[in-house]
Design a protein around this motif. Structure first.
Motif, mmCIF file in Angstrom:
data_model
loop_
_atom_site.group_PDB
_atom_site.id
_atom_site.type_symbol
_atom_site.label_atom_id
_atom_site.label_comp_id
_atom_site.label_asym_id
_atom_site.label_seq_id
_atom_site.Cartn_x
_atom_site.Cartn_y
_atom_site.Cartn_z
ATOM 1 N N VAL A 158 17.150 -4.844 52.155
ATOM 2 C CA VAL A 158 17.526 -4.043 52.658
ATOM 3 C C VAL A 158 18.550 -3.361 51.663
ATOM 4 O O VAL A 158 19.402 -4.345 51.090
ATOM 5 C CB VAL A 158 17.713 -4.840 53.668
ATOM 6 C CG1 VAL A 158 19.884 -4.326 54.498
ATOM 7 C CG2 VAL A 158 17.492 -5.212 55.098
ATOM 8 N N ASP A 159 19.455 -1.931 52.035
ATOM 9 C CA ASP A 159 20.373 -1.422 51.433
ATOM 10 C C ASP A 159 21.842 -1.736 52.154
ATOM 11 O O ASP A 159 21.253 -0.938 53.057
ATOM 12 C CB ASP A 159 19.977 -0.619 50.365
ATOM 13 C CG ASP A 159 19.017 -0.873 49.870
ATOM 14 O OD1 ASP A 159 18.105 -1.470 49.956
ATOM 15 O OD2 ASP A 159 18.816 0.843 49.281
ATOM 16 N N VAL A 160 23.310 -1.922 51.494
ATOM 17 C CA VAL A 160 24.237 -1.800 51.900
ATOM 18 C C VAL A 160 25.500 -0.819 50.830
ATOM 19 O O VAL A 160 25.117 -1.204 49.890
ATOM 20 C CB VAL A 160 25.138 -2.936 52.320
ATOM 21 C CG1 VAL A 160 25.798 -2.502 52.493
ATOM 22 C CG2 VAL A 160 23.710 -4.179 53.424
ATOM 23 N N THR A 161 25.216 0.344 51.390
ATOM 24 C CA THR A 161 25.783 1.026 50.625
ATOM 25 C C THR A 161 27.135 1.872 51.712
ATOM 26 O O THR A 161 27.330 2.010 52.303
ATOM 27 C CB THR A 161 24.807 2.193 50.673
ATOM 28 O OG1 THR A 161 23.809 2.345 50.249
ATOM 29 C CG2 THR A 161 25.609 3.654 49.517
ATOM 30 N N VAL A 162 28.015 1.788 50.211
ATOM 31 C CA VAL A 162 29.951 1.898 50.731
ATOM 32 C C VAL A 162 30.291 3.048 50.231
ATOM 33 O O VAL A 162 29.926 3.016 48.756
ATOM 34 C CB VAL A 162 30.364 0.446 50.960
ATOM 35 C CG1 VAL A 162 32.163 1.356 51.055
ATOM 36 C CG2 VAL A 162 30.133 -0.638 51.743
#
Length: 190
Positions: A158-162
């Motif tokens: 799972v990627d969290v991209t900001v």
């Protein structure tokens, strides 16, 4: 001098941190995904030859990893589901049209890409943990984009991209807070 966008980003970090501290992210689930990818390079990774149907990730809807209630203290975020760059992604955006500041972030599930396949976006790849779950952090120092990538199993993540605000240097702080909210909703690593 901090730009107006930088101040909004700092306010978002403070608000997200207060959510984590107050425990607002405990039980509700929802949808998340930005309307456009701020840095297409953060969405591109090497694809492994694993069968996605046998990964844990294939059973996860990225839009159910956060809820509007989780983010209510920060603002009114609208989720949008997209399939892009080998991932099922949910983008959350605080719409300027609805009185928000336009802040956006993405939570993506990659069914056939592990944390070992993350591309270096220019700032290196650093091993880390989110609530004791193995993860890696990478970002684009030029634009201050940041991705925190959490392990689901040997073939999915799972990627969290900001997206960042050049010169603000806080996107990884925001990404870490969001990842901390998402991680308790992920299945245990087999």
């Amino acid at each position: 001098m901090v730009s107006k966008t930088g101040m909004r980003s700092l306010a978002a970090v403070a608000a997200l941190l207060s959510l984590v501290v107050s425990g607002c992210a405990a039980k509700k689930q929802g949808y998340a995904e930005p309307e456009t990818s701020p840095s297409s390079s953060l969405d591109e990774t090497h694809t492994s030859s694993s069968n996605p149907s046998s990964s844990i990730g294939s059973s996860i809807d990225p839009c159910e990893l956060l809820s509007a209630e989780d983010l209510a203290e920060v603002g009114d975020f609208k989720p949008t589901y997209k399939e892009q760059g080998g991932a099922r992604a949910c983008h959350w955006q605080n719409s300027v049209k609805d009185g928000g500041d336009g802040f956006v972030f993405a939570v993506s599930v990659r069914d056939s890409q592990s944390i070992e396949t993350v591309n270096d976006e220019g700032g290196g790849i650093r091993e880390d943990e989110v609530n004791e779950r193995p993860s890696v952090v990478t970002g684009d120092p030029k634009f201050d984009d940041c991705a925190i990538v959490m392990k689901l199993d040997d073939m999915s993540r799972v990627d969290v991209t900001v997206p960042g605000d050049p010169g603000s240097d806080n996107s990884c702080e925001v990404a870490k807070v969001i990842a901390g909210m998402v991680e308790p909703r992920l299945p245990d690593i087999p």
